[in-house]
Design a protein around this motif. Structure first.
Motif, PDB file in Angstrom:
ATOM      1  N   SER A  42       0.095  20.494   0.848  1.00  0.00           N
ATOM      2  CA  SER A  42      -1.229  20.466   1.380  1.00  0.00           C
ATOM      3  C   SER A  42      -2.319  20.126   0.227  1.00  0.00           C
ATOM      4  CB  SER A  42      -1.611  21.263   2.463  1.00  0.00           C
ATOM      5  OG  SER A  42      -2.067  22.333   1.942  1.00  0.00           O
ATOM      6  N   ILE A  43      -2.119  21.050  -0.740  1.00  0.00           N
ATOM      7  CA  ILE A  43      -3.136  21.233  -1.864  1.00  0.00           C
ATOM      8  C   ILE A  43      -2.976  19.767  -2.674  1.00  0.00           C
ATOM      9  CG2 ILE A  43      -3.536  21.999  -4.202  1.00  0.00           C
ATOM     10  CD1 ILE A  43      -2.800  24.645  -2.764  1.00  0.00           C
ATOM     11  N   GLU A  44      -1.528  19.222  -2.996  1.00  0.00           N
ATOM     12  CA  GLU A  44      -1.366  18.064  -3.418  1.00  0.00           C
ATOM     13  C   GLU A  44      -1.783  16.918  -2.660  1.00  0.00           C
ATOM     14  OE1 GLU A  44       2.936  17.622  -4.171  1.00  0.00           O
ATOM     15  OE2 GLU A  44       2.899  19.692  -5.299  1.00  0.00           O
ATOM     16  N   MET A  45      -1.587  17.036  -1.199  1.00  0.00           N
ATOM     17  CA  MET A  45      -1.974  15.856  -0.570  1.00  0.00           C
ATOM     18  C   MET A  45      -3.661  15.752  -0.577  1.00  0.00           C
ATOM     19  SD  MET A  45      -1.411  15.102   3.528  1.00  0.00           S
ATOM     20  CE  MET A  45      -2.361  16.491   4.136  1.00  0.00           C
ATOM     21  N   ASP A  46      -4.191  16.919  -0.642  1.00  0.00           N
ATOM     22  CA  ASP A  46      -5.753  16.996  -0.419  1.00  0.00           C
ATOM     23  C   ASP A  46      -6.328  16.341  -1.825  1.00  0.00           C
ATOM     24  OD1 ASP A  46      -6.002  18.123   1.918  1.00  0.00           O
ATOM     25  OD2 ASP A  46      -6.503  19.942   1.092  1.00  0.00           O
ATOM     26  N   ALA A  47      -5.579  16.672  -3.061  1.00  0.00           N
ATOM     27  CA  ALA A  47      -6.038  16.107  -4.266  1.00  0.00           C
ATOM     28  C   ALA A  47      -5.856  14.841  -4.273  1.00  0.00           C
ATOM     29  CB  ALA A  47      -5.179  16.642  -5.415  1.00  0.00           C
ATOM     30  N   GLY A  48      -4.560  14.185  -3.782  1.00  0.00           N
ATOM     31  CA  GLY A  48      -4.581  12.872  -3.890  1.00  0.00           C
ATOM     32  C   GLY A  48      -5.501  12.167  -2.665  1.00  0.00           C
ATOM     33  N   ILE A  49      -5.814  12.533  -1.748  1.00  0.00           N
ATOM     34  CA  ILE A  49      -6.830  11.951  -0.789  1.00  0.00           C
ATOM     35  C   ILE A  49      -8.327  11.908  -1.544  1.00  0.00           C
ATOM     36  CG2 ILE A  49      -8.104  12.282   1.283  1.00  0.00           C
ATOM     37  CD1 ILE A  49      -5.405  13.178   2.694  1.00  0.00           C
ATOM     38  N   ARG A 109       2.127   4.991 -13.260  1.00  0.00           N
ATOM     39  CA  ARG A 109       2.643   3.964 -11.966  1.00  0.00           C
ATOM     40  C   ARG A 109       2.792   4.832 -10.480  1.00  0.00           C
ATOM     41  NH1 ARG A 109       8.229   2.439 -12.589  1.00  0.00           N
ATOM     42  NH2 ARG A 109       8.537   4.397 -11.931  1.00  0.00           N
ATOM     43  N   THR A 110       3.103   6.123 -10.797  1.00  0.00           N
ATOM     44  CA  THR A 110       3.291   6.785  -9.572  1.00  0.00           C
ATOM     45  C   THR A 110       1.980   7.163  -8.928  1.00  0.00           C
ATOM     46  OG1 THR A 110       5.612   7.569 -10.421  1.00  0.00           O
ATOM     47  CG2 THR A 110       4.236   9.085  -8.541  1.00  0.00           C
ATOM     48  N   ARG A 111       1.110   7.735  -9.878  1.00  0.00           N
ATOM     49  CA  ARG A 111      -0.305   7.872  -9.462  1.00  0.00           C
ATOM     50  C   ARG A 111      -1.073   6.880  -8.829  1.00  0.00           C
ATOM     51  NH1 ARG A 111      -4.982   7.329 -12.819  1.00  0.00           N
ATOM     52  NH2 ARG A 111      -6.936   8.341 -11.655  1.00  0.00           N
ATOM     53  N   TRP A 112      -0.815   5.815  -9.462  1.00  0.00           N
ATOM     54  CA  TRP A 112      -1.540   4.635  -8.741  1.00  0.00           C
ATOM     55  C   TRP A 112      -1.181   4.340  -7.440  1.00  0.00           C
ATOM     56  CZ3 TRP A 112      -6.302   3.735  -9.702  1.00  0.00           C
ATOM     57  CH2 TRP A 112      -6.950   4.233 -11.182  1.00  0.00           C
ATOM     58  N   LEU A 113       0.357   4.202  -7.521  1.00  0.00           N
ATOM     59  CA  LEU A 113       0.924   3.821  -6.024  1.00  0.00           C
ATOM     60  C   LEU A 113       0.576   4.947  -4.930  1.00  0.00           C
ATOM     61  CD1 LEU A 113       4.458   2.739  -7.056  1.00  0.00           C
ATOM     62  CD2 LEU A 113       2.890   1.399  -5.719  1.00  0.00           C
ATOM     63  N   GLY A 114       0.583   6.249  -5.561  1.00  0.00           N
ATOM     64  CA  GLY A 114      -0.020   6.877  -4.451  1.00  0.00           C
ATOM     65  C   GLY A 114      -1.625   6.939  -3.891  1.00  0.00           C
ATOM     66  N   ILE A 115      -2.388   6.374  -4.870  1.00  0.00           N
ATOM     67  CA  ILE A 115      -3.716   6.151  -4.302  1.00  0.00           C
ATOM     68  C   ILE A 115      -3.508   4.759  -3.353  1.00  0.00           C
ATOM     69  CG2 ILE A 115      -5.924   5.304  -5.025  1.00  0.00           C
ATOM     70  CD1 ILE A 115      -5.488   6.785  -7.610  1.00  0.00           C
ATOM     71  N   CYS A 116      -2.713   3.816  -3.836  1.00  0.00           N
ATOM     72  CA  CYS A 116      -2.839   2.632  -3.325  1.00  0.00           C
ATOM     73  C   CYS A 116      -1.915   2.913  -1.791  1.00  0.00           C
ATOM     74  CB  CYS A 116      -1.783   1.682  -3.680  1.00  0.00           C
ATOM     75  SG  CYS A 116      -1.537  -0.070  -3.041  1.00  0.00           S
ATOM     76  N   HIS A 117      -1.313   3.751  -1.452  1.00  0.00           N
ATOM     77  CA  HIS A 117      -0.394   4.167  -0.369  1.00  0.00           C
ATOM     78  C   HIS A 117      -1.347   4.964   0.628  1.00  0.00           C
ATOM     79  CE1 HIS A 117       2.516   5.926   2.049  1.00  0.00           C
ATOM     80  NE2 HIS A 117       2.089   7.007   2.203  1.00  0.00           N
ATOM     81  N   HIS A 118      -2.589   5.763  -0.101  1.00  0.00           N
ATOM     82  CA  HIS A 118      -3.523   6.529   0.757  1.00  0.00           C
ATOM     83  C   HIS A 118      -4.534   5.410   1.348  1.00  0.00           C
ATOM     84  CE1 HIS A 118      -2.762  10.559   0.327  1.00  0.00           C
ATOM     85  NE2 HIS A 118      -2.475  10.559  -0.971  1.00  0.00           N
TER      86      HIS A 118
END
Length: 113
Positions: free
Chosen positions: A48-55, A89-98
């Motif tokens: 949940s902490i990782e998800m909150d940081a990603g959001i 790439r993983t970071r930007w795909l995560g942002i794109c996924h959100h």
């Protein structure tokens, strides 16, 4: 341009004052007295902490780029893939996924991740 609302006056009182129901209670009440509470699945604290940081990161990116934020994140992911930077790439795909799950999934398939 600023838009202001002013209720129409009916003599000395606003016209909307006659529409208000004074007999209705204004306090909130719980009407689920006899019903069982639905069970909520537990989420690990780390995820949940990782998800909150990603959001939060996705929202900051959206604040910078507006409605084209998902496309900009996709472009950044593709550029990172071309550079061979898997972490970016993983970071930007995560942002794109959100911001746009379909675009992120299609980009990940195209990049072979």
């Amino acid at each position: 341009m600023t838009i202001r609302f002013a209720a129409a006056m009916n003599g000395t009182t606003p016209a909307i004052a006659g529409m208000l129901c004074t007999s209705a209670p204004l306090g909130a009440a719980n009407d689920n007295a006899g019903r069982a509470r639905p069970s909520l699945r537990t989420v690990a604290v780390e995820s949940s902490i990782e998800m909150d940081a990603g959001i939060a990161e996705a929202l900051m990116h959206f604040a910078r780029h507006g409605l084209s934020a998902a496309e900009q994140a996709r472009i950044e992911a593709e550029a990172a893939h071309a550079r061979g930077d898997t972490r970016a790439r993983t970071r930007w795909l995560g942002i794109c996924h959100h911001l746009d799950r379909r675009m992120a999934a299609a980009t990940a398939r195209r990049l072979g991740t």
